[in-house]
Structures are given as structure tokens and as C-alpha cells.
Scaffold this motif. Structure first.
Motif, PDB file in Angstrom:
ATOM      1  N   PHE A 192       0.987  -1.255  -0.184  1.00 13.43           N
ATOM      2  CA  PHE A 192       0.495  -0.517   0.517  1.00 13.43           C
ATOM      3  C   PHE A 192       1.006   1.519  -0.303  1.00 13.43           C
ATOM      4  CE2 PHE A 192      -3.655  -2.923   0.355  1.00 13.43           C
ATOM      5  CZ  PHE A 192      -3.366  -3.493   1.840  1.00 13.43           C
TER       6      PHE A 192
ATOM      7  N   ALA B 131       0.002   4.663   0.087  1.00 13.35           N
ATOM      8  CA  ALA B 131       0.291   5.413   1.360  1.00 13.35           C
ATOM      9  C   ALA B 131       0.899   4.886   2.615  1.00 13.35           C
ATOM     10  CB  ALA B 131      -1.356   5.398   1.612  1.00 13.35           C
ATOM     11  N   GLU B 132       0.415   3.844   2.941  1.00 12.75           N
ATOM     12  CA  GLU B 132       0.622   3.414   4.134  1.00 12.75           C
ATOM     13  C   GLU B 132       2.602   3.188   4.348  1.00 12.75           C
ATOM     14  OE1 GLU B 132      -0.586  -0.537   5.926  1.00 12.75           O
ATOM     15  OE2 GLU B 132       0.946  -1.051   4.897  1.00 12.75           O
TER      16      GLU B 132
ATOM     17  N   ALA C 208       3.987   6.574   4.014  1.00  9.50           N
ATOM     18  CA  ALA C 208       4.307   8.071   5.598  1.00  9.50           C
ATOM     19  C   ALA C 208       5.439   6.973   6.813  1.00  9.50           C
ATOM     20  CB  ALA C 208       2.637   7.401   6.287  1.00  9.50           C
TER      21      ALA C 208
ATOM     22  N   LEU D  90       8.171   8.267   8.399  1.00 11.95           N
ATOM     23  CA  LEU D  90       8.013   8.863   9.904  1.00 11.95           C
ATOM     24  C   LEU D  90       9.299   8.040  10.284  1.00 11.95           C
ATOM     25  CD1 LEU D  90       4.584   8.148  10.538  1.00 11.95           C
ATOM     26  CD2 LEU D  90       5.820   9.808  11.195  1.00 11.95           C
TER      27      LEU D  90
ATOM     28  N   ALA E 270      -4.675  -6.524   9.745  1.00 13.44           N
ATOM     29  CA  ALA E 270      -5.572  -6.158   9.469  1.00 13.44           C
ATOM     30  C   ALA E 270      -6.465  -6.959  10.086  1.00 13.44           C
ATOM     31  CB  ALA E 270      -6.938  -6.445   8.031  1.00 13.44           C
TER      32      ALA E 270
ATOM     33  N   LYS F 102      -4.142  -2.775  12.005  1.00 12.87           N
ATOM     34  CA  LYS F 102      -4.575  -1.759  11.278  1.00 12.87           C
ATOM     35  C   LYS F 102      -5.560  -0.871  11.507  1.00 12.87           C
ATOM     36  CE  LYS F 102      -2.713  -3.174   7.579  1.00 12.87           C
ATOM     37  NZ  LYS F 102      -2.109  -3.051   5.293  1.00 12.87           N
ATOM     38  N   PRO F 103      -6.133   0.284  12.263  1.00 11.43           N
ATOM     39  CA  PRO F 103      -5.229   0.992  11.987  1.00 11.43           C
ATOM     40  C   PRO F 103      -3.831   1.427  13.126  1.00 11.43           C
ATOM     41  CG  PRO F 103      -6.794   2.313  12.132  1.00 11.43           C
ATOM     42  CD  PRO F 103      -6.850   0.498  12.194  1.00 11.43           C
TER      43      PRO F 103
ATOM     44  N   VAL G 256       1.233   4.589  15.582  1.00  8.74           N
ATOM     45  CA  VAL G 256       2.732   5.040  15.264  1.00  8.74           C
ATOM     46  C   VAL G 256       3.276   5.024  16.844  1.00  8.74           C
ATOM     47  CG1 VAL G 256       4.482   6.147  14.368  1.00  8.74           C
ATOM     48  CG2 VAL G 256       1.995   6.112  12.896  1.00  8.74           C
TER      49      VAL G 256
ATOM     50  N   SER H 185     -17.553  -8.502   7.444  1.00 10.81           N
ATOM     51  CA  SER H 185     -17.140  -8.197   8.358  1.00 10.81           C
ATOM     52  C   SER H 185     -15.233  -7.927   7.188  1.00 10.81           C
ATOM     53  CB  SER H 185     -17.166  -9.840   8.625  1.00 10.81           C
ATOM     54  OG  SER H 185     -15.616 -10.288   9.085  1.00 10.81           O
TER      55      SER H 185
ATOM     56  N   HIS I 263     -12.491  -5.523   6.747  1.00 15.16           N
ATOM     57  CA  HIS I 263     -11.057  -5.552   7.235  1.00 15.16           C
ATOM     58  C   HIS I 263     -10.389  -5.187   6.060  1.00 15.16           C
ATOM     59  CE1 HIS I 263     -11.210  -8.981  10.156  1.00 15.16           C
ATOM     60  NE2 HIS I 263     -11.910  -8.630  10.062  1.00 15.16           N
ATOM     61  N   GLU I 264     -10.755  -5.025   4.548  1.00  8.85           N
ATOM     62  CA  GLU I 264     -10.574  -4.256   3.684  1.00  8.85           C
ATOM     63  C   GLU I 264     -10.271  -2.199   4.600  1.00  8.85           C
ATOM     64  OE1 GLU I 264      -9.328  -7.027   2.027  1.00  8.85           O
ATOM     65  OE2 GLU I 264      -9.386  -5.407   0.258  1.00  8.85           O
TER      66      GLU I 264
ATOM     67  N   ARG J 240      -9.919  -1.196   6.538  1.00  8.20           N
ATOM     68  CA  ARG J 240      -8.811  -1.287   7.550  1.00  8.20           C
ATOM     69  C   ARG J 240      -7.301  -0.273   6.867  1.00  8.20           C
ATOM     70  NH1 ARG J 240     -10.229  -2.521  13.545  1.00  8.20           N
ATOM     71  NH2 ARG J 240     -11.144  -4.417  13.076  1.00  8.20           N
ATOM     72  N   ASN J 241      -7.301  -1.131   6.185  1.00 10.25           N
ATOM     73  CA  ASN J 241      -5.856  -0.681   5.128  1.00 10.25           C
ATOM     74  C   ASN J 241      -5.894   0.896   4.490  1.00 10.25           C
ATOM     75  OD1 ASN J 241      -4.318  -3.880   5.100  1.00 10.25           O
ATOM     76  ND2 ASN J 241      -5.637  -3.788   3.429  1.00 10.25           N
TER      77      ASN J 241
ATOM     78  N   LEU K 112      -7.817   2.895   5.792  1.00  7.34           N
ATOM     79  CA  LEU K 112      -7.383   3.372   7.220  1.00  7.34           C
ATOM     80  C   LEU K 112      -6.633   3.948   7.668  1.00  7.34           C
ATOM     81  CD1 LEU K 112     -10.489   2.501   9.705  1.00  7.34           C
ATOM     82  CD2 LEU K 112     -10.143   4.828   8.247  1.00  7.34           C
ATOM     83  N   ASN K 113      -5.130   2.558   7.490  1.00  6.42           N
ATOM     84  CA  ASN K 113      -4.500   2.913   7.779  1.00  6.42           C
ATOM     85  C   ASN K 113      -2.715   3.566   7.488  1.00  6.42           C
ATOM     86  OD1 ASN K 113      -2.118   2.001   9.628  1.00  6.42           O
ATOM     87  ND2 ASN K 113      -1.168   0.876   8.530  1.00  6.42           N
ATOM     88  N   GLY K 114      -3.106   3.742   6.377  1.00  6.51           N
ATOM     89  CA  GLY K 114      -2.514   4.849   4.965  1.00  6.51           C
ATOM     90  C   GLY K 114      -3.162   6.771   5.572  1.00  6.51           C
TER      91      GLY K 114
ATOM     92  N   LEU L 282      -4.355   7.482   8.293  1.00  2.85           N
ATOM     93  CA  LEU L 282      -3.980   7.711   9.466  1.00  2.85           C
ATOM     94  C   LEU L 282      -2.455   8.097   9.686  1.00  2.85           C
ATOM     95  CD1 LEU L 282      -6.058   5.757  12.191  1.00  2.85           C
ATOM     96  CD2 LEU L 282      -5.782   7.831  11.661  1.00  2.85           C
ATOM     97  N   LEU L 283      -1.045   7.405   9.127  1.00  2.73           N
ATOM     98  CA  LEU L 283      -0.126   7.586   9.178  1.00  2.73           C
ATOM     99  C   LEU L 283       0.146   8.674   8.183  1.00  2.73           C
ATOM    100  CD1 LEU L 283       0.842   3.849   8.271  1.00  2.73           C
ATOM    101  CD2 LEU L 283       1.420   5.372  10.190  1.00  2.73           C
ATOM    102  N   GLN L 284      -0.375   9.194   6.889  1.00  2.00           N
ATOM    103  CA  GLN L 284      -0.283  10.286   6.101  1.00  2.00           C
ATOM    104  C   GLN L 284       0.142  11.399   6.910  1.00  2.00           C
ATOM    105  OE1 GLN L 284       1.785  10.606   3.310  1.00  2.00           O
ATOM    106  NE2 GLN L 284       2.238   8.529   3.075  1.00  2.00           N
TER     107      GLN L 284
ATOM    108  N   SER M 262     -12.459   4.435  12.165  1.00  2.00           N
ATOM    109  CA  SER M 262     -12.174   3.159  12.639  1.00  2.00           C
ATOM    110  C   SER M 262     -12.781   2.181  13.655  1.00  2.00           C
ATOM    111  CB  SER M 262     -10.787   3.376  13.159  1.00  2.00           C
ATOM    112  OG  SER M 262      -9.972   2.127  13.287  1.00  2.00           O
TER     113      SER M 262
END
Lengths: 118, 351
Positions: free
Chosen positions: A9, A11-12, A15, A19, A80, A97-98, A101, B136, B140-141, B143-144, B146-148, B150-152, B186
Motif C-alpha cells: 500500500f 500511502a502506508e 508514510a 516517519l 488487518a 491496523k490502523p 505509530v 466483516s 478488514h479491507e 483497515r488498510n 484507514l491505516n494509510g 492516519l499515517l499520512q 475505525s
């Protein structure tokens, strides 16, 4: 220290690179299982952060292969959903996830020597 | 064989039996038919069968079945709803004898109501399972990305704070708010997944205290952040319960209590485990402001008075109670709000 990030991914992956570099680590990254494995073997990092969903194979297979190559690196899997009990047996840390950090950076700082604290 | 003999036989059967003449008018009407329709035999005689048992249905279909039966071939099944909502499956057959009563056709019916209801419930359950699996998978899908995201947002926040030398610019505040909103998505997903997925109840012998302690561990970070202390009064007690569900219920009650206690003069949450002869009661007490409105639908999904709350916590608790045959009550006493979760135990608790 040297950290390899393996995630499909963008974006992940992007970042995490930024970081972790901010924390003073030397970071390289890959987007597939095979690429990640090659990178890990060649650079012998102090830590590997990998997504469990990798094109080519899953994160669990990666951990087993790293062990076969005698790479007993600190490995953190980003999932996930982390349910495999085998991961605990392999000594792998899972983060759902999420991810938090700060918790990740804190964990690395405690495990890896001489990281500059930003 | 007299008419009385015929009735003696057919009244005692657990099937609906009507004898019809050539026009389909009822000439024989057994007791189960009386009970089904609420019509006494005398009132039913002469009424056309279609007007009693095929109301709102297509009569030509039934009539073609009768014609088939008249040719000597048993005809049916034909299923229709009665006026009182019961579902009956009929079969028709020819009757050549005209004594004691001139019957052209027999209509024999079986009550399918319970079977239909069971099938409808099974279909509904399958639909819920399929829906639950879809949700479900989606969660789970999700979450990917969402993670990206939040990190950005974290990268953007650091970059902005660095460029303003730590001052909270409009951009920095916007990033903080965006982060909070994405975190809320989330949390909603996490709670919704627990709520909507019908996982079968798994009973196992558990130490209730261990389950409560696990819930406390999960809530520890939140309690520490709010400077709320958690006290547990619980002896040894084992019972056959679904550990995951009990832990989820205690966790959600605890989270609510921590939020309430954070605002209180005495920032403490007290959990207590009581064992009765066939149930356990887990109570969670806080000395916060209490529930503002006694009529508020606090157990309704998505009802929340908390900023940033998902509104699913108490709905989950209520769902757990429904799944385990328990009950959740709450009261205000001596300046404290107490939620009590009562769960039946299958065998005696051992203290």
C-alpha cells in the motif's frame, strides 16, 4: 538503525518511510514479498516491518523464510486481523491496523540501539 | 356407514378434511376445519371451499386441480394462507360414493405453518450470516486505507509543526481534526463488526474473575489517560459462559464508566462480582454525573451523548444479554451510577 518496510500500500509504505527516517532510522522499502525478501537478505536490517497482505505470499511465509536465511531480525507484522497463534510462537509482534505509530516508534527505540530521538 | 360414523372418523384426525360437491360447495367439514376457520360446521355447509380457503388466490388454478382430481388423478399440493394467517397445504381426490353424503371431491389439508416459520427463520439467519460475513470482509479491507490515511496525516502534522516551530496553525488544527475523524471511522467499524456478526455462542468453563481482568486490561490505557482508577472486588468463581461475549460486555460498560468517572470528583470505577445460586452479577459503578434523561434510549444502536462516541457500546451489552439469556439493569444510588449485568450460569458456580 536499518529498517526495511514491506507493504503493497503506497500511502502506508511512504508514510512509514518518512516517519521512521524522522526517528533517525535508515529506511528502505519494498512492495512485494519477493522484493522484500531480497532486500532483507542483501541489507540485513535491524528490523523489518511487513504487512501480512503481500503480493506473492503472506507475511507469515515471509517470517518463516527470513528464519531459514538465518535472519532473526526484529519483525513487526501489520495486520488487518492478527489471529495466527503461530506468529506468537515465532516471536513476531503483530500490530492491528490502523496502527499506533507512537507505539511502533517506541518499540523500535527500545529494541534498536542508538536511534536518534526526534 | 352413516354420516355420523364418517364424522366420528374424520373429526379425530389432525388434518383438515372437507367434502365438496360438484360445484365445490362444502358438504363435509371436520372439527379441525371448524377450529381453523372459527366457523361451526352448520355455518360452513353450502359455502364454496374457495371462499373459505383460497381467499385472494387465483381460483382458476384450484379449479383446474379439481378437474384433474375429477378425472381420477389425485391433485395438488396447493398451499394457501387462511384468514387467520395459518399456512395449509391441500390435496384433492375424487370420491365416487354418494352415500351417506353426495361428495364429489375430498380436500385434505395439512398445517404447514410451523414448518414455514422455521424455514423463514433459517433463511433469515442465513441472510444475517452472509451479511455479517460481508461486513466483516469490508471492515478488514477498510483497515488498510484507514491505516494509510492516519499515517499520512501523521506525516503532514509533523511537517506542519516543524514549519511553524510547534505553533498550532490552522493547518495543524485541521490535521488534528481530520485524524480524530478517521480514528472515529475505525472505532465505528470495530464496534459495528462486534455488533452485527452473529457468532455462535461458545460456552466454556471460565474463571469469571479472569475475564473481568482481561476487560480491565483492555481499558487500562483509557483509564490511565483519564486518570481514573479501577478497583475490582471479585472472589474465585467459575461458570460456564461465553468468555468473549462476557469480556466484550464488561469492557463496554467499563469504557462508559471511565468516561463518566473522568468528570467526577472521585475518579474511580468499582467493579464487583457477586455469585447467586444460578446466576452471576457483575456490577460496574462510577460516581459521575449519571444518565441525564431516564427516558433516553441508551441501549439503542448509535444513541450516544458522548462527543466521539460510537453509540454501540450499550447495544452490544444488550445483545450479549440476549445471546446469553441475561439481563442488564442500571440504577442511581447514593450519588453513584451502577450498571448490573446478570448472567445465568449453567452449573453451580464454585466460589
Amino acid at each position: 538503525m536499518r529498517v526495511v518496510v514491506i507493504s503493497p500500500f503506497p500511502a502506508e509504505r511512504g508514510a512509514l518511510e518518512l516517519l521512521l527516517r524522522d526517528e533517525g532510522h535508515e529506511v528502505t522499502s519494498a512492495s512485494t514479498h519477493d522484493e522484500g525478501l531480497r532486500l532483507a537478505i542483501s541489507s540485513r536490517p535491524d528490523a523489518i516491518i511487513a504487512d501480512t497482505q503481500l503480493p506473492g505470499n503472506d507475511g507469515l511465509a515471509l517470517v518463516r523464510e527470513l528464519a531459514q536465511h538465518d535472519l532473526h531480525t526484529t519483525t513487526i507484522l501489520l495486520c488487518a486481523r492478527c489471529t495466527a497463534p503461530e506468529l506468537v510462537k515465532l516471536g513476531v509482534i503483530c500490530m492491528t491496523k490502523p496502527i499506533d505509530v507512537s507505539a511502533l516508534c517506541g518499540y523500535l527505540a527500545r529494541r534498536l540501539p542508538a536511534a536518534r530521538v526526534a | 356407514m352413516t354420516e355420523a360414523h364418517v364424522h366420528d372418523v374424520i373429526d379425530g384426525l389432525e388434518v383438515f378434511i372437507c367434502g365438496l360437491d360438484e360445484r365445490g360447495s362444502i358438504v363435509v367439514f371436520n372439527r379441525p376445519c371448524e377450529q381453523l376457520t372459527g366457523l361451526a360446521r352448520e355455518r360452513a355447509l353450502g359455502i364454496n371451499w374457495l371462499d373459505l380457503f383460497a381467499i385472494g388466490e387465483r381460483h382458476d388454478h384450484v379449479q383446474s386441480l379439481w378437474a384433474q382430481a375429477a378425472h381420477g388423478r389425485p391433485a395438488g399440493p396447493y398451499e394457501a394462507l387462511c384468514r387467520n394467517g395459518r399456512s395449509v397445504r391441500w390435496q384433492f381426490s375424487r370420491w365416487d360414493r354418494h352415500d351417506p353424503v353426495p361428495i364429489a371431491l375430498w380436500a385434505v389439508g395439512f398445517d404447514m405453518t410451523q414448518e414455514r416459520e422455521a424455514m423463514a427463520r433459517a433463511r433469515e439467519f442465513e441472510r444475517m450470516v452472509a451479511l455479517g460475513n460481508l461486513v466483516s470482509g469490508l471492515t478488514h479491507e477498510l483497515r488498510n486505507p484507514l491505516n494509510g490515511a492516519l499515517l499520512q496525516l501523521r506525516v503532514a502534522e509533523r511537517h506542519e509543526l516543524r514549519s511553524t516551530h510547534g505553533a498550532l496553525s490552522t493547518t495543524a488544527q485541521a490535521i488534528t481534526q481530520a485524524t480524530a475523524e478517521v480514528r472515529r471511522i475505525s472505532m465505528l467499524l470495530d464496534d459495528f463488526l462486534v455488533f452485527v456478526r452473529p457468532v455462535p455462542v461458545q460456552l466454556e468453563r471460565i474463571e469469571v474473575r479472569d475475564v473481568i481482568e482481561r476487560a480491565i486490561d483492555r481499558a487500562r490505557v483509557k483509564a490511565d489517560a483519564a486518570s481514573v482508577t479501577i478497583a475490582l472486588e471479585a472472589g474465585e468463581a467459575s461458570a460456564e459462559l461465553d468468555a468473549t461475549r462476557v469480556e466484550a460486555a464488561v469492557y463496554h460498560l467499563l469504557v462508559n464508566a471511565i468516561d463518566a468517572a473522568a468528570e467526577a470528583i472521585e475518579p474511580m470505577v468499582r467493579l464487583r462480582l457477586e455469585v447467586h445460586h444460578n446466576s452471576i452479577v457483575i456490577s460496574i459503578e462510577d460516581r459521575g454525573a449519571g444518565i441525564p434523561d431516564n427516558n433516553a434510549p441508551i441501549f439503542e444502536p448509535f444513541f450516544t451523548t458522548k462527543k466521539g462516541g460510537t453509540g454501540l457500546g450499550l447495544a452490544i451489552v444488550q445483545r450479549v444479554c440476549a445471546d446469553l439469556g441475561g439481563a442488564i439493569t442500571h440504577e442511581r444510588r447514593d450519588g453513584a451510577t451502577v450498571f448490573s449485568l446478570e448472567l445465568p450460569i449453567v452449573f453451580g458456580a464454585i466460589c
